[in-house]
Motif scaffolding. Structure first.
Motif, short mmCIF file in Angstrom:
data_model
loop_
_atom_site.label_atom_id
_atom_site.label_comp_id
_atom_site.label_asym_id
_atom_site.label_seq_id
_atom_site.Cartn_x
_atom_site.Cartn_y
_atom_site.Cartn_z
N GLU A 139 -26.78 -125.93 16.88
CA GLU A 139 -27.23 -127.31 17.07
C GLU A 139 -28.07 -127.45 18.33
N THR B 1 -29.65 -129.50 13.35
CA THR B 1 -28.63 -128.52 12.98
C THR B 1 -29.16 -127.57 11.92
N CYS B 2 -28.82 -126.30 12.06
CA CYS B 2 -29.11 -125.31 11.02
C CYS B 2 -27.88 -124.42 10.87
N GLU B 3 -27.78 -123.79 9.72
CA GLU B 3 -26.66 -122.88 9.46
C GLU B 3 -27.21 -121.50 9.14
N GLN C 98 -23.27 -123.86 19.57
CA GLN C 98 -23.19 -122.90 18.48
C GLN C 98 -21.73 -122.61 18.22
N ARG D 112 -29.79 -134.98 16.89
CA ARG D 112 -29.08 -133.71 16.71
C ARG D 112 -29.75 -132.95 15.57
N VAL E 121 -23.03 -122.22 12.65
CA VAL E 121 -23.81 -123.44 12.86
C VAL E 121 -24.40 -123.46 14.27
#
Length: 93
Positions: free
Chosen positions: A82, A47-49, A76, A45, A80
């Motif tokens: 993913e 992930t970014c914000e 989304q 996984r 966030v």
């Protein structure tokens, strides 16, 4: 941005007009993607914000745009985003 337009105030015999231009705030990464390691056959996984909720994102592997499939799932929620990669293989590195 959608509020940009010409607005007016009408008093019958006279009218006053003004143009409103709204400049969009650029979207930035609040949290960038992090490097990951995984064992072959497992799920990863990424992930970014983002600084703005609901911002459309495009996931890529190198120069190739990824499409949702059994292999790749995109999620989304809020700010966030993913990417879930299932059944990772060495070619996914």
């Amino acid at each position: 941005k959608s509020d940009s337009d010409t607005y007016s105030c009408d008093i019958g015999d006279a009218q006053s007009r003004a143009k409103l231009t709204v400049q969009e705030t650029p979207v930035l990464f609040k949290q960038e993607l992090q490097n990951e390691e995984a064992k072959e056959g497992k799920q990863v996984r990424l992930t970014c914000e983002l600084s703005k909720p609901g911002t459309p994102v495009k996931w890529m592997k190198g120069d190739t745009v990824l499409c949702a499939s059994e292999k790749y799932e995109f999620k989304q929620y809020g700010t966030v985003a993913e990417l879930i990669i299932r059944d990772v293989k060495s070619v996914d590195a």
